[in-house]
Scaffold this active site. Structure first.
Site, PDB file in Angstrom:
ATOM      1  N   GLY A 128      25.043 -17.552  29.999  1.00  6.17           N
ATOM      2  CA  GLY A 128      24.486 -17.595  31.420  1.00  6.17           C
ATOM      3  C   GLY A 128      24.895 -18.848  32.202  1.00  6.17           C
ATOM      4  O   GLY A 128      24.104 -19.212  32.802  1.00  6.17           O
ATOM      5  N   ALA A 176      26.993 -20.019  34.199  1.00  2.44           N
ATOM      6  CA  ALA A 176      27.455 -19.682  35.457  1.00  2.44           C
ATOM      7  C   ALA A 176      26.505 -19.608  36.443  1.00  2.44           C
ATOM      8  O   ALA A 176      26.717 -19.548  37.709  1.00  2.44           O
ATOM      9  CB  ALA A 176      28.744 -19.259  35.509  1.00  2.44           C
ATOM     10  N   GLY A 184      21.382 -21.687  34.554  1.00  2.14           N
ATOM     11  CA  GLY A 184      22.459 -22.261  33.570  1.00  2.14           C
ATOM     12  C   GLY A 184      23.167 -23.352  34.061  1.00  2.14           C
ATOM     13  O   GLY A 184      23.744 -24.296  33.575  1.00  2.14           O
ATOM     14  N   ASP A 215      30.763 -10.848  27.585  1.00  2.00           N
ATOM     15  CA  ASP A 215      29.302 -10.507  27.622  1.00  2.00           C
ATOM     16  C   ASP A 215      28.708 -10.966  26.179  1.00  2.00           C
ATOM     17  O   ASP A 215      29.367 -10.798  25.206  1.00  2.00           O
ATOM     18  CB  ASP A 215      29.072  -8.921  27.592  1.00  2.00           C
ATOM     19  CG  ASP A 215      28.105  -8.331  27.754  1.00  2.00           C
ATOM     20  OD1 ASP A 215      26.904  -8.710  27.188  1.00  2.00           O
ATOM     21  OD2 ASP A 215      27.785  -7.512  28.609  1.00  2.00           O
ATOM     22  N   VAL A 216      27.465 -11.483  26.085  1.00  2.00           N
ATOM     23  CA  VAL A 216      26.588 -11.795  24.747  1.00  2.00           C
ATOM     24  C   VAL A 216      26.468 -10.920  24.011  1.00  2.00           C
ATOM     25  O   VAL A 216      26.276 -11.026  22.747  1.00  2.00           O
ATOM     26  CB  VAL A 216      25.305 -12.601  25.452  1.00  2.00           C
ATOM     27  CG1 VAL A 216      24.351 -11.421  25.754  1.00  2.00           C
ATOM     28  CG2 VAL A 216      24.759 -13.285  24.517  1.00  2.00           C
ATOM     29  N   ALA A 228      20.437 -13.197  30.980  1.00  2.00           N
ATOM     30  CA  ALA A 228      19.324 -11.947  30.837  1.00  2.00           C
ATOM     31  C   ALA A 228      19.495 -11.363  32.026  1.00  2.00           C
ATOM     32  O   ALA A 228      20.061 -11.947  33.199  1.00  2.00           O
ATOM     33  CB  ALA A 228      18.131 -12.671  30.698  1.00  2.00           C
ATOM     34  N   TYR A 277      10.694  -5.579  32.066  1.00  2.00           N
ATOM     35  CA  TYR A 277      11.281  -6.864  31.738  1.00  2.00           C
ATOM     36  C   TYR A 277      10.518  -7.702  30.786  1.00  2.00           C
ATOM     37  O   TYR A 277      10.792  -8.301  30.117  1.00  2.00           O
ATOM     38  CB  TYR A 277      11.396  -7.316  33.342  1.00  2.00           C
ATOM     39  CG  TYR A 277      11.824  -8.919  33.344  1.00  2.00           C
ATOM     40  CD1 TYR A 277      13.054  -9.433  32.670  1.00  2.00           C
ATOM     41  CD2 TYR A 277      11.054  -9.732  33.942  1.00  2.00           C
ATOM     42  CE1 TYR A 277      13.281 -10.660  32.865  1.00  2.00           C
ATOM     43  CE2 TYR A 277      11.430 -11.206  34.011  1.00  2.00           C
ATOM     44  CZ  TYR A 277      12.340 -11.688  33.331  1.00  2.00           C
ATOM     45  OH  TYR A 277      12.880 -12.762  33.032  1.00  2.00           O
ATOM     46  N   ASN A 306       7.806 -19.342  38.239  1.00  2.00           N
ATOM     47  CA  ASN A 306       8.689 -18.737  39.593  1.00  2.00           C
ATOM     48  C   ASN A 306       9.777 -19.715  39.784  1.00  2.00           C
ATOM     49  O   ASN A 306       9.299 -20.818  40.842  1.00  2.00           O
ATOM     50  CB  ASN A 306       7.614 -18.235  40.735  1.00  2.00           C
ATOM     51  CG  ASN A 306       7.111 -17.114  40.297  1.00  2.00           C
ATOM     52  OD1 ASN A 306       5.937 -16.936  39.484  1.00  2.00           O
ATOM     53  ND2 ASN A 306       7.540 -15.927  41.090  1.00  2.00           N
TER      54      ASN A 306
END
Length: 361
Positions: A7, A9, A13, A54-55, A76, A178, A207
Site C-alpha cells: 500500500g 502509494a 503508505g 495485489d498482495v 487494506a 472491518y 482517526n
C-alpha cells in the site's frame, strides 16, 4: 534497511515511503493502484522500486520480498463499508492478503513486520460508571439510536457513563466486519511470529487525517468525507448528535510512528507481537472536527443530521502512553494547525463511484 511497504502509494503508505527515504532507508513499494484511490498512476520518488500488484498474488509477493529486511504492511480495505455484502471483500483483502504476505515472508526468511492495526479492534472505548467502576457496554440498539439515545449506559444500573482513554490491554471487541478483519490480521501476525521467531509490531491507528486522503468514497474516513463535502460547496453532514469522541492524528505523525516501530523491531522479543495505540492524545468530538475544518476552509457550517450507522461506536479515544514510553514517539501536529493545513490542501483524486473498491489505508 530495505523495507517493503505494501500500500506504499496510498495515503499513509506514501508518507512512510517519504520518511524512509529521508532517514536513509530503501523503500520498496507494492500497491494495487485501484481507481477508488488513484485516478492516475501516482508519481514516486526517483529511484524507488515500485510494483503494481495485489498482495494476494503469492508469486508476485515472493518476487518483491527479495533482499527485503522488513515489511511495513499498510495495504487494506478500510472503513465501515456499506452493508454486510462487503464482508467477503474485506476478509479477502485484509485477512487472506495478510496470510499470503506472511507465508511468503516465512519462506523468504523476512523476520520483521510492522502492521497497520486499528483502534476499531476495541469496539467501544473505556467507560466508567460512578457506581460500578470500569464497564464495557454492549453494542448500541437500533431502537435507542432511532430515538436519539446515542450514549451507552451502564449495563448494571443504566446510569450515564464517563468516557475515558483506552489502553492496549483492553479486551478486543470488534463491532463490524472491518474491525473483525483488523483483529484477525493481528492474530495472523502473532501466529507468524511464534512459528518463525519473527518480531512484529501492530500500530493501532486512531482517526488518521491529512493531505492526500482519498475523496468521494464511502470507504474513506470521516475527515475525508467532510473535506470532500466542503470542496463540493456542501455542508459536512455530521451523524448522530456530533458528540462522538475520537482522536484525530495527523498522517505525518502516523508515518513517524512507523519509523520508530521499524527501528525498534531488533530490540523486541522474538516470536512475539506488541501492539501500540497511535493517537494524538488530544480527543475531540466529530462535531468539533467538522466545525474546525469548515471554519478553516471558510465553507458551509456542518449540519447535524441525527443519522446513524449500526456498527459505529460512540466514543473511542487513545491512550498512547505505551508508544511514548517504550519507543519515544510523540505526536507533534496540533489539532488546530493540522485541520488548517488539511483544509488548505488537496485530496487524492479517485473515481467517485458506488461499486466496491479496495483502498490502501
Amino acid at each position: 534497511m530495505r523495507v517493503l511497504v505494501t500500500g506504499g502509494a496510498g495515503f499513509i503508505g506514501s508518507r512512510i515511503v517519504e520518511q524512509l527515504i529521508s532517514q536513509g532507508h530503501e523503500p520498496v513499494v507494492l500497491d494495487a493502484l485501484l481507481p477508488a484511490a488513484h485516478r492516475s498512476v501516482p508519481e514516486h520518488p526517483a529511484g524507488v522500486e515500485c510494483t503494481h500488484g495485489d498482495v494476494r498474488d503469492a508469486e508476485m509477493v515472493h518476487r518483491v520480498l527479495r533482499r527485503v529486511d522488513a515489511v511495513c504492511h499498510q495495504a487494506a480495505m478500510v472503513g465501515l463499508g456499506k452493508d454486510f455484502a462487503d464482508a467477503p471483500a474485506y476478509v479477502g483483502c485484509n485477512d487472506l492478503g495478510t496470510a499470503v504476505l506472511l507465508a511468503a515472508m516465512a519462506e523468504a526468511g523476512v523476520a520483521r513486520l510492522v502492521l497497520a492495526g486499528s483502534m476499531v479492534v476495541y469496539g467501544e472505548g473505556r467507560y466508567d460508571c460512578s457506581l460500578h467502576g470500569s464497564v464495557r457496554p454492549g453494542p448500541r440498539a437500533a431502537g435507542d439510536l432511532e430515538a436519539g439515545r446515542f450514549e451507552p449506559r451502564c449495563s448494571d444500573c443504566g446510569s450515564e457513563l464517563v468516557p475515558g482513554l483506552v489502553a492496549e490491554d483492553a479486551p478486543a471487541d470488534p463491532r463490524n466486519v472491518y474491525a473483525t478483519t483488523k483483529l484477525a490480521q493481528e492474530h495472523l501476525a502473532a501466529a507468524w511470529a511464534r512459528t518463525t521467531g519473527g518480531r512484529a509490531i501492530s500500530l493501532r491507528y486512531h482517526n488518521v487525517y491529512g493531505p492526500g486522503m482519498p475523496r468521494d468514497t464511502p470507504y474513506a474516513g470521516v475527515a475525508s468525507l467532510f473535506r470532500s463535502a466542503l470542496a463540493r460547496g456542501d455542508a459536512p453532514r455530521v451523524f448522530e448528535d456530533g458528540g462522538q469522541r475520537r482522536d484525530f492524528v495527523h498522517v505525518r505523525d502516523v508515518a513517524a510512528a512507523n519509523m520508530v516501530a521499524l527501528e525498534a523491531l531488533d530490540s523486541r522479543e522474538p516470536a512475539a507481537l506488541r501492539a501500540y495505540n497511535v493517537g494524538s492524545g488530544d480527543p475531540h468530538t466529530v462535531g468539533e472536527m467538522a466545525a474546525a475544518l469548515a471554519a478553516a476552509y471558510d465553507g458551509k457550517e456542518p449540519v447535524v443530521t441525527g443519522e446513524f450507522r449500526l456498527g459505529d461506536v460512540r466514543h473511542i479515544t487513545a491512550d498512547s502512553a505505551r508508544l511514548r514510553s517504550e519507543l519515544g514517539w510523540r505526536s507533534v501536529t496540533a489539532f488546530e494547525a493540522g485541520m488548517a493545513e488539511f483544509a488548505a490542501s488537496g485530496l487524492r483524486e479517485g473515481d467517485a463511484q458506488d461499486d466496491l473498491e479496495v483502498l490502501t489505508e
